[in-house]
Motif scaffolding. Structure first.
Motif, PDB file in Angstrom:
ATOM      1  N   ILE A 281       0.849  -1.191   0.000  1.00  0.00           N
ATOM      2  CA  ILE A 281       0.000   0.000   0.000  1.00  0.00           C
ATOM      3  C   ILE A 281       0.886   1.243   0.000  1.00  0.00           C
ATOM      4  N   ARG A 282       0.573   2.173  -0.885  1.00  0.00           N
ATOM      5  CA  ARG A 282       1.387   3.397  -0.996  1.00  0.00           C
ATOM      6  C   ARG A 282       0.531   4.521  -1.587  1.00  0.00           C
ATOM      7  N   PHE A 283       1.096   5.770  -1.565  1.00  0.00           N
ATOM      8  CA  PHE A 283       0.449   6.913  -2.211  1.00  0.00           C
ATOM      9  C   PHE A 283       0.631   6.821  -3.727  1.00  0.00           C
ATOM     10  N   LEU A 284      -0.324   7.371  -4.442  1.00  0.00           N
ATOM     11  CA  LEU A 284      -0.246   7.394  -5.895  1.00  0.00           C
ATOM     12  C   LEU A 284       0.473   8.656  -6.372  1.00  0.00           C
ATOM     13  N   THR A 285       1.318   8.490  -7.381  1.00  0.00           N
ATOM     14  CA  THR A 285       1.963   9.643  -8.016  1.00  0.00           C
ATOM     15  C   THR A 285       1.093  10.132  -9.166  1.00  0.00           C
ATOM     16  N   ASP A 286       1.465  11.285  -9.739  1.00  0.00           N
ATOM     17  CA  ASP A 286       0.711  11.808 -10.886  1.00  0.00           C
ATOM     18  C   ASP A 286       0.755  10.834 -12.052  1.00  0.00           C
ATOM     19  N   LYS A 287       1.918  10.182 -12.216  1.00  0.00           N
ATOM     20  CA  LYS A 287       2.044   9.211 -13.296  1.00  0.00           C
ATOM     21  C   LYS A 287       1.096   8.028 -13.075  1.00  0.00           C
ATOM     22  N   ASP A 288       0.981   7.590 -11.813  1.00  0.00           N
ATOM     23  CA  ASP A 288       0.065   6.480 -11.498  1.00  0.00           C
ATOM     24  C   ASP A 288      -1.372   6.866 -11.813  1.00  0.00           C
ATOM     25  N   VAL A 289      -1.744   8.083 -11.465  1.00  0.00           N
ATOM     26  CA  VAL A 289      -3.112   8.535 -11.699  1.00  0.00           C
ATOM     27  C   VAL A 289      -3.407   8.574 -13.191  1.00  0.00           C
ATOM     28  N   GLU A 290      -2.444   9.042 -13.986  1.00  0.00           N
ATOM     29  CA  GLU A 290      -2.641   9.097 -15.433  1.00  0.00           C
ATOM     30  C   GLU A 290      -2.833   7.698 -16.009  1.00  0.00           C
ATOM     31  N   GLU A 291      -2.080   6.738 -15.515  1.00  0.00           N
ATOM     32  CA  GLU A 291      -2.233   5.363 -16.004  1.00  0.00           C
ATOM     33  C   GLU A 291      -3.584   4.771 -15.608  1.00  0.00           C
ATOM     34  N   LEU A 292      -4.022   5.106 -14.420  1.00  0.00           N
ATOM     35  CA  LEU A 292      -5.300   4.553 -13.944  1.00  0.00           C
ATOM     36  C   LEU A 292      -6.497   5.193 -14.636  1.00  0.00           C
ATOM     37  N   ARG A 293      -6.289   6.341 -15.278  1.00  0.00           N
ATOM     38  CA  ARG A 293      -7.391   6.976 -16.013  1.00  0.00           C
ATOM     39  C   ARG A 293      -7.873   6.102 -17.176  1.00  0.00           C
ATOM     40  N   ASN A 294      -7.010   5.204 -17.623  1.00  0.00           N
ATOM     41  CA  ASN A 294      -7.389   4.318 -18.724  1.00  0.00           C
ATOM     42  C   ASN A 294      -8.435   3.279 -18.315  1.00  0.00           C
ATOM     43  N   ILE A 295      -8.621   3.116 -17.019  1.00  0.00           N
ATOM     44  CA  ILE A 295      -9.664   2.204 -16.535  1.00  0.00           C
ATOM     45  C   ILE A 295     -10.994   2.947 -16.559  1.00  0.00           C
ATOM     46  N   GLN A 296     -11.912   2.525 -17.404  1.00  0.00           N
ATOM     47  CA  GLN A 296     -13.139   3.285 -17.661  1.00  0.00           C
ATOM     48  C   GLN A 296     -13.981   3.497 -16.410  1.00  0.00           C
ATOM     49  N   LEU A 297     -14.078   2.477 -15.547  1.00  0.00           N
ATOM     50  CA  LEU A 297     -14.901   2.624 -14.355  1.00  0.00           C
ATOM     51  C   LEU A 297     -14.332   3.657 -13.391  1.00  0.00           C
ATOM     52  N   LEU A 298     -13.007   3.913 -13.477  1.00  0.00           N
ATOM     53  CA  LEU A 298     -12.366   4.835 -12.534  1.00  0.00           C
ATOM     54  C   LEU A 298     -12.215   6.256 -13.077  1.00  0.00           C
ATOM     55  N   ALA A 299     -12.302   6.426 -14.383  1.00  0.00           N
ATOM     56  CA  ALA A 299     -12.014   7.735 -14.983  1.00  0.00           C
ATOM     57  C   ALA A 299     -12.839   8.873 -14.378  1.00  0.00           C
ATOM     58  N   MET A 329      -4.169  10.404  -2.867  1.00  0.00           N
ATOM     59  CA  MET A 329      -4.840   9.127  -3.083  1.00  0.00           C
ATOM     60  C   MET A 329      -3.855   7.981  -2.885  1.00  0.00           C
ATOM     61  N   THR A 330      -4.377   6.855  -2.427  1.00  0.00           N
ATOM     62  CA  THR A 330      -3.572   5.641  -2.273  1.00  0.00           C
ATOM     63  C   THR A 330      -4.065   4.594  -3.259  1.00  0.00           C
ATOM     64  N   ASN A 331      -3.163   3.694  -3.588  1.00  0.00           N
ATOM     65  CA  ASN A 331      -3.570   2.620  -4.505  1.00  0.00           C
ATOM     66  C   ASN A 331      -4.636   1.726  -3.877  1.00  0.00           C
ATOM     67  N   PHE A 332      -4.573   1.565  -2.567  1.00  0.00           N
ATOM     68  CA  PHE A 332      -5.578   0.739  -1.882  1.00  0.00           C
ATOM     69  C   PHE A 332      -6.952   1.407  -1.911  1.00  0.00           C
ATOM     70  N   GLY A 333      -6.977   2.722  -1.639  1.00  0.00           N
ATOM     71  CA  GLY A 333      -8.247   3.444  -1.656  1.00  0.00           C
ATOM     72  C   GLY A 333      -8.875   3.471  -3.031  1.00  0.00           C
ATOM     73  N   VAL A 334      -8.036   3.657  -4.074  1.00  0.00           N
ATOM     74  CA  VAL A 334      -8.558   3.673  -5.439  1.00  0.00           C
ATOM     75  C   VAL A 334      -9.059   2.284  -5.834  1.00  0.00           C
ATOM     76  N   PHE A 335      -8.346   1.240  -5.408  1.00  0.00           N
ATOM     77  CA  PHE A 335      -8.810  -0.121  -5.697  1.00  0.00           C
ATOM     78  C   PHE A 335     -10.137  -0.409  -4.998  1.00  0.00           C
ATOM     79  N   ARG A 336     -10.291   0.084  -3.784  1.00  0.00           N
ATOM     80  CA  ARG A 336     -11.570  -0.074  -3.074  1.00  0.00           C
ATOM     81  C   ARG A 336     -12.702   0.610  -3.839  1.00  0.00           C
TER      82      ARG A 336
END
Length: 424
Positions: A281-299, A329-336
């Motif tokens: 579990i860790r904090f998300l960087t700006d790069k991580d957030v940009e990559e996760l935007r590709n997930i339609q349910l999360l955008a 944001m954390t990767n765990f919180g976004v996954f939740r």
């Protein structure tokens, strides 16, 4: 008329030169044979008449009750009533010169009347029970329990009547007096029946168990559908097709689980968790957030959430060089959040019932992320498929968030497990 026929046959035999004793016995056997032939013929004729009437009635009737009457031989027993009455009236006449045998045969025929009455009542009650169990209103009620109670009373009355046939009234009253004195012994003998009867009434009134309910009774190893409720026992067909028999009174004296509430509700509960490795579990960087935007349910969520965080941090002049400062944001919180969005869009989940994705207290085995939801399909196999599909997807989705599932360290072919290397 019967006496005249009897005398006529006896006089005819005497005219043939028979002795009086031989004529009496010959007359007896001859009249008895004629009576038996008449009774047998009458029995067959009446049975055919009743059977034809039953067939016509069954064709015109809209209910299955008459079919159950035929299946349990009620018309057949009724057809024997008139022949038995005929025997009861003519046997004493035929044996009038043989008082010893007359008394014995009369008692036997009276017992036959009692037994035939019991058989008619038993067959009628069984037909009524089968008919009621085939109706939607009574099919899940313990009808057999009440039928058994009534039959016990009927059999007791029948046995006492038979006892009275072979004895006099004073003996019967003495017998009842003895029953009163031996009531404690009787209660002990019929303890299970009495307890079962009381339990059946309470089960029915309180609607605790119905036929067809899925119950789990750990004490007796029962886990399946109730197929029969009788006066003394409840039969449960387990899911491995074995049969478990439970005392009826155990339903009110012990604790068991009835799954009817789940079956009548809108869904079947899913309550299962994923143990997330805390080190992942860790904090998300700006790069991580940009990559996760590709997930339609999360955008949509990431866009609104990131805007909210930026506004907050700018307003409070947060130093963003250190991720722990301010809001992030954390990767765990976004996954939740992703898990919640996934479940809300899943066709197999009942959206009208409780739906949660919650984080439980950390344990030595990781942080449990629990899914609490209800499947729309309550059938066992389909329910398992829905739940398996959900967790298959989530387990495959976890690496996209740079998370890891906790696993106990293991070795395979001498090569340490990846989780073991990380822990070391």
């Amino acid at each position: 008329m019967g006496e005249s026929l009897k005398n006529l046959v006896a006089e005819f035999l005497l005219d043939l030169g028979m002795s009086e004793n031989a004529a009496s016995y010959t007359n007896l056997f001859l009249l008895l044979a004629i009576l038996l032939v008449v009774v047998a013929t009458l029995d067959i004729v009446i049975w055919k008449i009743i059977r034809n009437f039953s067939v016509r009635l069954a064709r015109r009737s809209t209910t299955n009750f008459d079919n159950y009457l035929v299946a349990h031989k009620v018309p057949r027993y009724l057809a024997r009533v008139i022949p038995l009455i005929l025997l009861l009236n003519f046997v004493p006449l035929i044996f009038s010169e043989f008082p010893f045998w007359e008394g014995i045969l009369e008692k036997i025929l009276e017992v036959c009347v009692v037994v035939l009455t019991l058989l008619i009542v038993k067959s009628f009650l069984r037909s009524l029970s089968d008919h009621l169990k085939s109706t939607s209103r009574f099919k899940d009620k313990p009808i057999d329990s009440y039928i058994q109670v009534f039959m016990i009373i009927v059999w007791i009355i029948g046995l006492l009547t038979i006892f009275a046939v072979f004895t006099d009234a004073s003996t019967v009253w003495k017998f009842f007096t003895a029953l009163g004195a031996a009531s404690a012994v009787i209660l002990l003998i019929f303890k299970d029946s009495i307890m079962g009867f009381v339990a059946s009434i309470q089960v029915s009134i309180n609607d605790m168990v119905r036929i067809g309910d899925w119950i789990t009774f750990q004490k007796y190893g029962a886990d399946g559908d109730v197929i029969e409720i009788t006066l003394a026992t409840v039969k449960v067909q387990n899911f491995d097709k074995t049969i478990t028999t439970i005392p009826t009174y155990a339903l009110i004296s012990d604790s068991f689980k009835n799954w009817r509430g789940m079956q009548t509700s809108g869904g079947r509960r899913i309550k299962r968790s994923l143990s997330i490795c805390q080190k992942s579990i860790r904090f998300l960087t700006d790069k991580d957030v940009e990559e996760l935007r590709n997930i339609q349910l999360l955008a949509p969520y990431l866009e609104s959430r990131e805007k909210e965080i930026v506004e907050f941090n700018q307003k409070h002049k947060i130093n963003r060089e250190v991720p722990i400062n301010g809001r992030n944001m954390t990767n765990f919180g976004v996954f939740r959040k992703y898990t919640m969005e996934y479940l809300q869009n899943h066709p197999g989940i009942n959206q009208q019932m409780t739906l949660m994705v919650r984080q439980l207290s950390p344990t030595p085995q990781g942080i449990p992320l629990e899914i609490y939801a209800f499947s729309a399909d309550k059938r066992w196999a389909n329910y398992e498929n829905v739940m398996s599909d959900i967790f298959d997807h989530l387990l495959a989705a976890i690496p996209y968030f740079d998370l890891k599932i906790f696993e106990y360290p293991t070795t395979y072919s001498g090569v340490p497990h990846a989780e073991q290397v990380e822990m070391e």
